[in-house]
Motif scaffolding. Structure first.
Motif, PDB file in Angstrom:
ATOM      1  N   GLY A   1       0.816  -1.207   0.000  1.00  0.00           N
ATOM      2  CA  GLY A   1       0.000   0.000   0.000  1.00  0.00           C
ATOM      3  C   GLY A   1       0.851   1.258   0.000  1.00  0.00           C
ATOM      4  N   VAL A   2       1.925   1.244   0.807  1.00  0.00           N
ATOM      5  CA  VAL A   2       2.834   2.382   0.847  1.00  0.00           C
ATOM      6  C   VAL A   2       3.500   2.585  -0.513  1.00  0.00           C
ATOM      7  N   ALA A   3       3.947   1.452  -1.102  1.00  0.00           N
ATOM      8  CA  ALA A   3       4.602   1.529  -2.414  1.00  0.00           C
ATOM      9  C   ALA A   3       3.656   2.097  -3.464  1.00  0.00           C
TER      10      ALA A   3
ATOM     11  N   GLU B   1       4.245   5.545  -5.622  1.00  0.00           N
ATOM     12  CA  GLU B   1       4.284   5.525  -7.080  1.00  0.00           C
ATOM     13  C   GLU B   1       3.344   6.565  -7.683  1.00  0.00           C
ATOM     14  N   ASN B   2       2.298   6.913  -6.942  1.00  0.00           N
ATOM     15  CA  ASN B   2       1.341   7.899  -7.440  1.00  0.00           C
ATOM     16  C   ASN B   2       1.785   9.330  -7.160  1.00  0.00           C
ATOM     17  N   GLY B   3       2.968   9.467  -6.584  1.00  0.00           N
ATOM     18  CA  GLY B   3       3.530  10.794  -6.393  1.00  0.00           C
ATOM     19  C   GLY B   3       3.331  11.351  -5.005  1.00  0.00           C
ATOM     20  N   MET B   4       4.212  12.269  -4.622  1.00  0.00           N
ATOM     21  CA  MET B   4       4.124  12.937  -3.332  1.00  0.00           C
ATOM     22  C   MET B   4       4.229  14.445  -3.547  1.00  0.00           C
TER      23      MET B   4
ATOM     24  N   ILE C   1      -3.433  23.395  -0.267  1.00  0.00           N
ATOM     25  CA  ILE C   1      -2.689  22.135  -0.380  1.00  0.00           C
ATOM     26  C   ILE C   1      -3.024  21.435  -1.694  1.00  0.00           C
ATOM     27  N   HIS C   2      -4.297  21.452  -2.074  1.00  0.00           N
ATOM     28  CA  HIS C   2      -4.688  20.838  -3.348  1.00  0.00           C
ATOM     29  C   HIS C   2      -4.048  21.570  -4.527  1.00  0.00           C
ATOM     30  N   LEU C   3      -4.019  22.893  -4.475  1.00  0.00           N
ATOM     31  CA  LEU C   3      -3.407  23.664  -5.558  1.00  0.00           C
ATOM     32  C   LEU C   3      -1.921  23.339  -5.683  1.00  0.00           C
ATOM     33  N   LEU C   4      -1.240  23.231  -4.542  1.00  0.00           N
ATOM     34  CA  LEU C   4       0.177  22.861  -4.549  1.00  0.00           C
ATOM     35  C   LEU C   4       0.368  21.441  -5.088  1.00  0.00           C
ATOM     36  N   SER C   5      -0.530  20.553  -4.705  1.00  0.00           N
ATOM     37  CA  SER C   5      -0.424  19.149  -5.134  1.00  0.00           C
ATOM     38  C   SER C   5      -0.660  19.005  -6.630  1.00  0.00           C
TER      39      SER C   5
END
Length: 255
Positions: free
Chosen positions: A12-14, A18-21, A46-50
């Motif tokens: 799950g962590v992997a 993989e979907n980005g941070m 936070i969403h805008l930054l993401s």
């Protein structure tokens, strides 16, 4: 947790990695309330930054923001208006001459400036011997350094009479414009409406009349509406009666 459980956890962590941070300033998470932000407004930042960091989208649409926040477009538009009005974010525009495309992106320098000013004030007060455990620097001081407006209206001044009313007027204007345009407004369009209300001080009645004129003329776009408002302002047109008199004078050839 057994061996299988740990394996599932690792997978799950992997998958998440993989979907980005997205890299979010910890100071924003810790001190957003001290900057006068609500939880939903901080989450919108936070969403805008993401979107920028993970998906490479520098100017997400209102529909994309609605999908990740779960809130209505009118609420999101109101929050974006506040963030822009108080200087947390701004909108930069540029042209790609090779592809003949105009594009926009959010600028977060205001947010970083406010966080920096807040942390600097925090360090200053801490160095002066204040209680570190219960430390809460004055937002007015941080606002003074970064250009932010304090909750009382800014820089120690009482809030301007009718400030809340203006915000409500803008939100109602958003809804009316969205109905006439038959679609959600973009953040830039919301900023245009906010500018008419907050900076140009056009009465709501006058803005709606300009919208009506653009509908009748079959030119439903913001530049045309802005030109109408500017023309009226130059001729001291301030209300519905003035619009009627001006239109009559125009039809009579200025006599």
């Amino acid at each position: 947790m057994d061996g299988k459980g740990w394996t599932n956890w690792a997978e799950g962590v992997a998958f998440g990695l993989e979907n980005g941070m997205a890299v979010i300033p910890y100071a924003l998470l810790k001190h957003y309330r001290k900057l006068g932000l609500s939880g939903s407004e901080a989450m919108l930042l936070i969403h805008l930054l993401s979107f920028r960091q993970v998906e490479g989208i520098e100017f997400p649409s209102m529909e994309e923001l609605q999908q990740v926040t779960g809130r209505s477009i009118s609420v999101i538009a109101g929050e974006l208006q506040k963030l822009m009005k108080e200087g947390f974010i701004s909108i930069d525009g540029d042209n790609d001459e090779l592809r003949d495309i105009h594009y926009e992106r959010y600028n977060f320098s205001g947010l970083y400036s406010k966080l920096g000013s807040y942390l600097a004030e925090a360090a200053k007060q801490s160095a002066q011997g204040q209680d570190k455990g219960a430390f809460a620097p004055d937002l007015r001081a941080a606002a003074h350094h970064s250009g932010a407006a304090a909750p009382d209206g800014g820089y120690g001044r009482p809030a301007a009479p009718g400030a809340g009313v203006e915000a409500e007027e803008s939100r109602s204007l958003f809804s009316i414009f969205e109905k006439e345009f038959g679609r959600p407004l973009s953040p830039m369009e919301c900023e245009n409406i906010s500018g008419w209300v907050d900076q140009d001080r056009y009465p709501e009645e006058l803005i709606l009349l300009a919208l009506k004129e653009s509908v009748f003329a079959g030119k439903l776009h913001f530049r045309y509406i802005d030109r109408i408002l500017l023309e009226w302002a130059r001729n001291r047109v301030k209300n519905a009666q003035d619009v009627k008199n001006y239109s009559q004078k125009f039809r009579n050839g200025g006599r």
